[in-house]
Design an enzyme around this catalytic site. Structure first.
Site, mmCIF file in Angstrom:
data_model
loop_
_atom_site.group_PDB
_atom_site.id
_atom_site.type_symbol
_atom_site.label_atom_id
_atom_site.label_comp_id
_atom_site.label_asym_id
_atom_site.label_seq_id
_atom_site.Cartn_x
_atom_site.Cartn_y
_atom_site.Cartn_z
ATOM 1 N N ARG A 117 0.882 -1.182 0.000
ATOM 2 C CA ARG A 117 0.000 0.000 0.000
ATOM 3 C C ARG A 117 0.911 1.221 0.000
ATOM 4 O O ARG A 117 1.710 1.398 0.927
ATOM 5 C CB ARG A 117 -0.894 -0.021 1.234
ATOM 6 C CG ARG A 117 -1.628 1.285 1.453
ATOM 7 C CD ARG A 117 -2.692 1.197 2.538
ATOM 8 N NE ARG A 117 -3.830 0.428 2.086
ATOM 9 C CZ ARG A 117 -5.027 0.421 2.700
ATOM 10 N NH1 ARG A 117 -5.223 1.137 3.794
ATOM 11 N NH2 ARG A 117 -6.019 -0.301 2.224
ATOM 12 N N HIS A 144 -7.688 0.916 -6.047
ATOM 13 C CA HIS A 144 -7.876 -0.022 -4.936
ATOM 14 C C HIS A 144 -8.554 -1.290 -5.478
ATOM 15 O O HIS A 144 -9.714 -1.581 -5.193
ATOM 16 C CB HIS A 144 -8.737 0.647 -3.858
ATOM 17 C CG HIS A 144 -8.635 0.018 -2.506
ATOM 18 N ND1 HIS A 144 -7.789 -1.036 -2.225
ATOM 19 C CD2 HIS A 144 -9.283 0.287 -1.334
ATOM 20 C CE1 HIS A 144 -7.914 -1.377 -0.953
ATOM 21 N NE2 HIS A 144 -8.813 -0.595 -0.395
ATOM 22 N N GLN A 147 -10.230 -4.073 -3.195
ATOM 23 C CA GLN A 147 -11.513 -3.618 -2.664
ATOM 24 C C GLN A 147 -12.620 -3.845 -3.703
ATOM 25 O O GLN A 147 -13.683 -4.382 -3.387
ATOM 26 C CB GLN A 147 -11.421 -2.127 -2.316
ATOM 27 C CG GLN A 147 -12.715 -1.551 -1.792
ATOM 28 C CD GLN A 147 -13.093 -2.099 -0.426
ATOM 29 O OE1 GLN A 147 -12.300 -2.064 0.489
ATOM 30 N NE2 GLN A 147 -14.303 -2.622 -0.295
ATOM 31 N N ASP A 238 -17.632 6.370 -0.149
ATOM 32 C CA ASP A 238 -16.303 6.275 0.477
ATOM 33 C C ASP A 238 -16.056 7.608 1.184
ATOM 34 O O ASP A 238 -16.815 8.575 0.987
ATOM 35 C CB ASP A 238 -15.247 6.022 -0.628
ATOM 36 C CG ASP A 238 -13.827 5.868 -0.075
ATOM 37 O OD1 ASP A 238 -13.662 5.645 1.146
ATOM 38 O OD2 ASP A 238 -12.869 5.983 -0.872
ATOM 39 N N CYS A 278 -16.614 1.030 1.521
ATOM 40 C CA CYS A 278 -15.374 0.250 1.643
ATOM 41 C C CYS A 278 -14.822 0.270 3.069
ATOM 42 O O CYS A 278 -14.052 -0.601 3.437
ATOM 43 C CB CYS A 278 -14.337 0.770 0.659
ATOM 44 S SG CYS A 278 -14.006 2.530 0.863
ATOM 45 N N ARG A 306 -13.140 -9.205 1.573
ATOM 46 C CA ARG A 306 -11.740 -8.876 1.286
ATOM 47 C C ARG A 306 -10.875 -10.125 1.471
ATOM 48 O O ARG A 306 -9.994 -10.423 0.672
ATOM 49 C CB ARG A 306 -11.246 -7.750 2.206
ATOM 50 C CG ARG A 306 -11.935 -6.406 2.045
ATOM 51 C CD ARG A 306 -11.652 -5.791 0.696
ATOM 52 N NE ARG A 306 -10.229 -5.620 0.470
ATOM 53 C CZ ARG A 306 -9.504 -4.586 0.933
ATOM 54 N NH1 ARG A 306 -10.100 -3.602 1.583
ATOM 55 N NH2 ARG A 306 -8.210 -4.504 0.697
HETATM 56 N N1 CP Z 1 -11.219 -0.685 2.879
HETATM 57 C C1 CP Z 1 -9.927 -0.712 3.230
HETATM 58 O O1 CP Z 1 -9.029 -0.844 2.402
HETATM 59 O O2 CP Z 1 -9.719 -0.621 4.561
HETATM 60 P P1 CP Z 1 -8.311 -0.375 5.243
HETATM 61 O O3 CP Z 1 -7.831 0.976 4.829
HETATM 62 O O4 CP Z 1 -8.587 -0.456 6.736
HETATM 63 O O5 CP Z 1 -7.361 -1.439 4.809
HETATM 64 N N1 NVA Z 2 -10.347 6.428 -0.560
HETATM 65 C C1 NVA Z 2 -9.939 5.914 0.721
HETATM 66 C C2 NVA Z 2 -10.098 4.442 0.769
HETATM 67 C C3 NVA Z 2 -9.792 3.832 2.095
HETATM 68 C C4 NVA Z 2 -9.936 2.349 2.077
HETATM 69 C C5 NVA Z 2 -8.494 6.310 0.966
HETATM 70 O O1 NVA Z 2 -7.684 6.241 0.046
HETATM 71 O O2 NVA Z 2 -8.180 6.716 2.086
#
Ligand code: CP
Ligand code: NVA
Length: 319
Positions: A117, A144, A147, A238, A278, A306
């Protein structure tokens, strides 16, 4: 209880060796991932054991916070008999202590795959290019995809993946981008409704439309939430300020206020509409507590899924 071997019937020549973007994955390969995820989910509920990642070590690198993605990858790797190595962000500081090309080439001598990430999407592409082992996108500023695959499984379990319209309301961000790729690849009907200056990236939309042209999908952009929800089977939102945008939160709270998923907006959608998010959710911002906690909400099913889709992805890349 022993379990069945993974079914890899859809393995095709043009399936990429990494999972960075759904735009790169053929629709049938994504279908296969969803079927395998369902199989793994059912097997897990029956107490079956799967050892498809035995002898495989997978590196987990997270430059941003995570609950769901981190825990589901860690648990998923363990459940498939593999070994995960957690590399805290500050321990390497990719690009500062050591250039990414060296980090990637080191990691690939020890680990069979990397789950990462990062802020920049180019960091993942560099890890894949220099390391040569499969890299899984655990979220970047741009995309993502894991997701979106969990979302697809949840939609499939609760409706019609291709027949029911998915309406995303909020920021044109990483989550919306992967939904656009998903809809393009899987032939889904998708509306993305954002404030005018927060539309999804134009290149992502172009690619999504191109893919939808071949798959029978439909992708619409909209700025009026009440118009957008009119034919929704699923309503998705989101956070309004993603990780890295925290200093814009106050300004965005004002701009995005008309885009909140609340009782009135749900009331403007067809009867039986289901709610997706999400997570993490900010009650009172993008969604009210009432809608979040309502019978229509599938948010924890999405979170559970997930685990199952990511196990399928890891198997596909590493087993
Ligand atoms: N939805 C999601 O990716 O959650 P986290 O940021 O907690 O991993
Ligand atoms: N759009 C959000 C998604 C979190 C899972 C972010 O990038 O923070």
């Amino acid at each position: 209880m022993e379990a069945s071997e993974p079914s890899l019937s859809g393995r095709t020549e043009d399936t990429p060796s990494s999972f960075l973007s759904l735009a790169d994955w053929p629709g049938p390969a994504l279908e296969d991932l969803l079927s395998r995820a369902s199989e793994l989910k059912a097997g897990r509920a029956r107490g079956e054991t799967v050892r498809s990642l035995e002898g495989r070590s997978v590196l987990l690198y997270f430059a941003k916070p995570s609950l769901r993605t981190f825990v589901t990858f860690d648990v998923g790797i363990a459940e498939l008999g593999g070994h995960s190595v957690y590399l805290p962000f500050g321990q390497v500081s990719i690009g500062e202590r050591e250039p990414i090309e060296d980090v990637a080439r080191n990691l690939s001598r020890w680990c069979h795959g990397i789950v990462a990430r990062t802020y920049g999407h180019d960091v993942l592409e560099d890890l894949a290019r220099w390391g040569g082992v499969p890299v899984v996108n655990a979220l970047t500023d741009l995309l993502h995809p894991c997701q979106a695959m969990a979302d697809a499984l949840t939609i499939q379990e609760n409706g019609d993946l291709r027949g029911g319209r998915l309406v995303y309301i909020g920021d044109g961000n990483n989550v919306s981008h992967s939904l656009i790729h998903l809809a393009g690849r899987m032939g889904m009907k998708l509306t993305v409704c954002t404030p005018p200056n927060y539309a999804p990236d134009a290149a992502i939309v172009r690619r999504g439309l191109e893919l939808a042209g071949s798959s029978g999908g439909e992708i619409h952009l909209e700025t009026d939430p009440r118009t957008a929800v009119k034919d929704a089977a699923f309503l998705y939102t989101d956070v309004w300020a993603s990780m890295g945008q925290e200093d814009e939160a106050a300004e965005r709270r004002v701009i995005f206020a008309p885009y909140q998923i609340n009782r009135a907006l749900v009331g403007a959608a067809p009867e039986g509409v289901k709610i997706l998010h999400c997570l993490p959710a900010h009650r009172g911002d993008e969604i009210t507590a009432e809608v979040f906690e309502s019978e229509a909400s599938l948010v924890f099913d999405q979170a559970e899924n997930r685990l199952h889709v990511q196990k399928a992805i890891l198997e596909r890349l590493l087993a």
